[in-house]
Design a protein around this motif. Structure first.
Motif, short mmCIF file in Angstrom:
data_model
loop_
_atom_site.label_atom_id
_atom_site.label_comp_id
_atom_site.label_asym_id
_atom_site.label_seq_id
_atom_site.Cartn_x
_atom_site.Cartn_y
_atom_site.Cartn_z
N LEU A 94 -113.58 34.74 41.14
CA LEU A 94 -114.51 35.36 41.32
C LEU A 94 -114.06 36.61 40.11
CD1 LEU A 94 -116.86 37.20 42.66
CD2 LEU A 94 -115.14 37.70 44.36
N VAL A 95 -112.76 36.97 39.67
CA VAL A 95 -112.11 37.74 38.69
C VAL A 95 -112.69 37.25 37.46
CG1 VAL A 95 -110.14 38.60 38.30
CG2 VAL A 95 -110.24 38.45 40.07
N LEU A 96 -112.31 36.17 37.45
CA LEU A 96 -112.49 35.88 36.08
C LEU A 96 -114.35 35.15 36.23
CD1 LEU A 96 -112.41 33.74 33.45
CD2 LEU A 96 -112.70 31.71 34.74
N GLY A 97 -115.27 35.33 36.99
CA GLY A 97 -116.70 35.89 36.54
C GLY A 97 -117.04 37.10 36.41
N PHE A 131 -107.40 41.89 32.70
CA PHE A 131 -107.74 40.60 33.07
C PHE A 131 -106.39 40.03 33.62
CE2 PHE A 131 -107.84 36.04 32.20
CZ PHE A 131 -108.99 35.51 33.15
N VAL A 132 -105.34 40.30 33.24
CA VAL A 132 -104.55 38.87 32.78
C VAL A 132 -104.34 40.02 34.39
CG1 VAL A 132 -102.03 39.03 32.79
CG2 VAL A 132 -103.96 38.53 30.83
N ILE A 133 -103.45 41.31 34.42
CA ILE A 133 -103.25 41.48 36.22
C ILE A 133 -104.09 41.16 37.44
CG2 ILE A 133 -102.51 44.04 36.62
CD1 ILE A 133 -101.87 44.86 34.15
N SER A 134 -105.04 41.39 37.46
CA SER A 134 -106.53 41.28 38.06
C SER A 134 -106.31 39.78 38.15
CB SER A 134 -108.30 41.73 36.93
OG SER A 134 -107.47 43.00 37.11
N TYR A 135 -106.28 38.38 37.62
CA TYR A 135 -106.01 37.79 37.73
C TYR A 135 -104.69 36.80 38.36
CZ TYR A 135 -106.70 32.54 36.70
OH TYR A 135 -107.03 31.35 36.98
N ALA A 136 -103.42 37.74 38.44
CA ALA A 136 -102.51 37.02 38.37
C ALA A 136 -102.37 38.13 40.36
CB ALA A 136 -101.02 38.23 38.20
N ILE A 137 -103.50 39.41 40.26
CA ILE A 137 -103.03 39.89 41.61
C ILE A 137 -104.11 38.81 42.44
CG2 ILE A 137 -104.21 41.54 43.60
CD1 ILE A 137 -102.87 43.14 41.34
N ALA A 138 -104.75 38.29 41.96
CA ALA A 138 -105.79 36.71 42.50
C ALA A 138 -104.98 35.93 42.97
CB ALA A 138 -107.37 36.92 41.82
#
Length: 113
Positions: A82-85, A59-66
């Motif tokens: 969207l990443v959070l959802g 999640f942290v990696i995806s959120y940082a990219i987002a």
């Protein structure tokens, strides 16, 4: 455990990204199926802490990219929303899978002499 390193893949980012770039929901399927199988296998091996840590890392990696993409990725949502959802959806799918695997492991250990 080498298998737990697969959580470093930003699954929550890849699903929406492939949808945006390719117009395919295959990324979401990979996201849900891949993490489901990975979580199930780790739960069966008695490694729930890897599941929790791995989900947080992914999640942290995806959120940082987002966050680096900024606004306007998926209207009306931002990329980070969207990443959070998608990550919350992932937990809704993963929790029953992990609970089933833990129950199976408990039953197997209970029936072993």
């Amino acid at each position: 455990m080498k298998r737990a390193l697969l959580y470093l893949i930003p699954f929550a980012w890849l699903g929406p990204y492939l949808d945006w770039k390719e117009g395919s929901i295959l990324g979401y399927a990979l996201f849900l199926f891949g993490l489901g199988v990975l979580s199930y296998s780790l739960a069966r091996r008695g490694k729930p802490k890897y599941i929790v840590i791995g989900n947080m890392a992914s999640f942290v990696i995806s959120y940082a990219i987002a966050l680096s993409v900024g606004e306007g990725y998926f209207k009306p949502l931002t990329a980070s929303q969207l990443v959070l959802g998608v990550s919350v959806l992932n937990l809704v799918v993963q929790i029953p899978i992990v609970m089933h695997a833990i129950q199976k492991q408990f039953e197997n250990n209970k029936s072993a002499p």
